[in-house]
Design an enzyme around this catalytic site. Sequence first.
Site, short mmCIF file in Angstrom:
data_model
loop_
_atom_site.label_atom_id
_atom_site.label_comp_id
_atom_site.label_asym_id
_atom_site.label_seq_id
_atom_site.Cartn_x
_atom_site.Cartn_y
_atom_site.Cartn_z
N ARG A 151 0.85 -1.19 0.00
CA ARG A 151 0.00 0.00 0.00
C ARG A 151 0.89 1.24 0.00
NH1 ARG A 151 -4.48 1.92 4.61
NH2 ARG A 151 -4.40 4.14 4.09
N HIS A 152 0.38 2.35 -0.57
CA HIS A 152 1.03 3.65 -0.45
C HIS A 152 0.77 4.18 0.96
CE1 HIS A 152 2.03 3.94 -4.68
NE2 HIS A 152 0.78 3.69 -5.01
N VAL A 153 1.70 3.97 1.86
CA VAL A 153 1.51 4.41 3.24
C VAL A 153 2.87 4.64 3.87
CG1 VAL A 153 1.44 2.05 4.18
CG2 VAL A 153 0.32 3.92 5.43
N GLU A 384 -2.26 8.27 -6.18
CA GLU A 384 -1.20 7.38 -6.65
C GLU A 384 -1.74 5.98 -6.93
OE1 GLU A 384 1.91 10.10 -6.65
OE2 GLU A 384 1.71 8.08 -7.41
#
Length: 393
Positions: A151-153, A384
């Site tokens: 994930r984008h995190v 994103e």
Amino acid sequence: VLRTAIQTKPCRNSRKYSLLSVLPLRFSLRGYGFCMATLFLFCFGSLFYQLNGGPPKILLDIRQYLGGSTYLDDHGQPAPRVLPFPSQVIYNRVGKCGSRTVVILLRLLAEKHQFNLVSSDIHNKTRLTKHEQVDLMKNISSIPQPFLYTRHVHFLNFTRFKIEQPVYINIIRDPINRFLSNYFFRRFGDWRGEQNHLIRTPGMKDDERYLDINVCILENYPECSNPRVFYIIPYFCGQHPQCREPGVWALERAKQNVLENYLLVGILEELEDVLLLLERLLPHYFTGVLNIYKSPDYKKMGNMTGTVRKQTPTLEALQVLYHRMRYEYEFYNFVRDQFHLTKKKIGLKSVSKPPAYSNDFLQQLALRTPEPLDEDEELETDLEDANSWLVHP
């Protein structure tokens, strides 16, 4: 008559003996059939035991009825499945750093190697509240192992909340190249479809969409100045509010997390070497990844994801941008050195590409960067959900 009687008597005896000789044969066939039926039932029950991780319920009920105990009473729990180490991996992918390539490779590898791949569809929420962090970490920890979560995190510190810390992996890219790829992708998308960017940025007006990149940089538009160009370091620094402020504190904390919590952080400019190291370090996840990556079908798909209408800023604009990204470049060079050190330790000899922009590129200019925005102000303007597959200059 006597002779006849003498002659017929053996006939009666022989018939009697012949009947008796047949009886044991009949009993033997029945016994044989009974044994085969018992063996079949045993094999059938054993099959159920192996498929379900334990004896079938009907056998447990029969044993309890007959003997007053169960299999678990006599033998305890079945032996747990032996898992490879590490069996918990997180790829907190950085936007526009080739994560589309890796995620699609992972989908193919998950099917091949039978590990659980969970790819979040949340793309524009990298910073979380404390409760959101705990909920996400608990959800991640509940995924059946072995798993890989992506994930984008920004980095999550599991140990802070007394939860077992997974192993992290990631890939970064030359900061200016990443910024330019994101700038033009948000406006014009890629070759997969001309309308994709309109869907992702429906509120962008034409004067913003066609804003010249040099004007954006030289006139200090928010999109082209700090803290929005301070993008890569927060992914490794973490969820602390100070991680979003360009400075030494966030830089050093990001470096520390790379050394302590990341199995590998590669650079997109040497993607094949990154995949090779992942195959060496995590064989139960990445075995065969290079063969897939180099296949003609996969390369053909990559040609559709290049950002369109990309332009190179002027030298003056690049100098200003480089100055604003000086912490990003210090971190990028640190990661690059660590990556090359890992290659050397494993014995991987490859020709490494020089960085796109070196320290000599920055001339002595009296440049000022704007103060960072408030912590509560939204910094992430790009959605994103797509990432470049190919390395573009």
